[in-house]
Design a protein around this motif. Structure first.
Motif, mmCIF file in Angstrom:
data_model
loop_
_atom_site.group_PDB
_atom_site.id
_atom_site.type_symbol
_atom_site.label_atom_id
_atom_site.label_comp_id
_atom_site.label_asym_id
_atom_site.label_seq_id
_atom_site.Cartn_x
_atom_site.Cartn_y
_atom_site.Cartn_z
ATOM 1 N N ILE A 4 0.814 -1.211 0.000
ATOM 2 C CA ILE A 4 0.000 0.000 0.000
ATOM 3 C C ILE A 4 0.849 1.264 0.000
ATOM 4 O O ILE A 4 0.344 2.348 0.159
ATOM 5 N N ASP A 21 -0.803 4.935 -0.681
ATOM 6 C CA ASP A 21 -1.928 4.792 -1.600
ATOM 7 C C ASP A 21 -3.180 4.738 -0.730
ATOM 8 O O ASP A 21 -3.621 3.672 -0.311
ATOM 9 N N THR A 23 -6.344 5.251 -1.237
ATOM 10 C CA THR A 23 -7.506 4.507 -1.728
ATOM 11 C C THR A 23 -7.358 3.023 -1.415
ATOM 12 O O THR A 23 -8.302 2.383 -0.941
ATOM 13 N N THR A 24 -6.176 2.471 -1.646
ATOM 14 C CA THR A 24 -5.937 1.059 -1.350
ATOM 15 C C THR A 24 -6.065 0.791 0.142
ATOM 16 O O THR A 24 -6.651 -0.217 0.550
ATOM 17 N N GLU A 27 -9.753 0.832 1.021
ATOM 18 C CA GLU A 27 -10.410 -0.381 0.528
ATOM 19 C C GLU A 27 -10.014 -1.591 1.360
ATOM 20 O O GLU A 27 -10.874 -2.384 1.762
ATOM 21 N N ALA A 28 -8.717 -1.744 1.639
ATOM 22 C CA ALA A 28 -8.220 -2.913 2.367
ATOM 23 C C ALA A 28 -8.724 -2.954 3.807
ATOM 24 O O ALA A 28 -8.924 -4.035 4.368
#
Length: 110
Positions: A4, A21, A23-24, A27-28
């Motif tokens: 990430i 990151d 966004t990652t 999401e994660a």
């Protein structure tokens, strides 16, 4: 946390820099929708804003969250996905509570 974080070369600093990151991470950790909901709530509280101002507000929130995650990781020395989830959720909850108390002013934005 390696998956990430992305690395890039910034010629202005003459060395590698690291950027999360976000966004990652969101999401994660399952916190993406909560972050988006917080952004929507902030925009409602702020009222009718020009598109550029609205975008700047959301990007400033993302920058603030990224700074928070970096600070927490620095204090702890490492970070698991669970750590990131807990830190992200705490940051979002704190911002939601602040919104419930009333509009944020000046430097307290974000």
């Amino acid at each position: 946390m390696d998956e990430i974080i992305t690395g890039c070369d910034n010629p202005l600093f003459m060395g590698p820099t690291v950027r999360l990151d976000l966004t990652t991470i969101l999401e994660a950790t399952g916190e993406l929708q909560h972050f988006l909901d917080l952004g929507a709530a902030r925009l409602r509280v702020e009222g009718s804003l020009p598109e550029e101002t609205s975008e700047a507000l959301i990007f400033s929130m993302a920058d603030e969250l990224e700074d928070h995650l970096r600070a927490m990781r620095s204090r702890q020395g490492s970070a698991s996905i669970n750590d990131l989830r807990v830190w992200t959720r705490a940051w979002i909850d704190e911002r939601q509570e602040a919104l419930a108390r009333g509009p944020l002013q000046g430097g307290d934005r974000g």
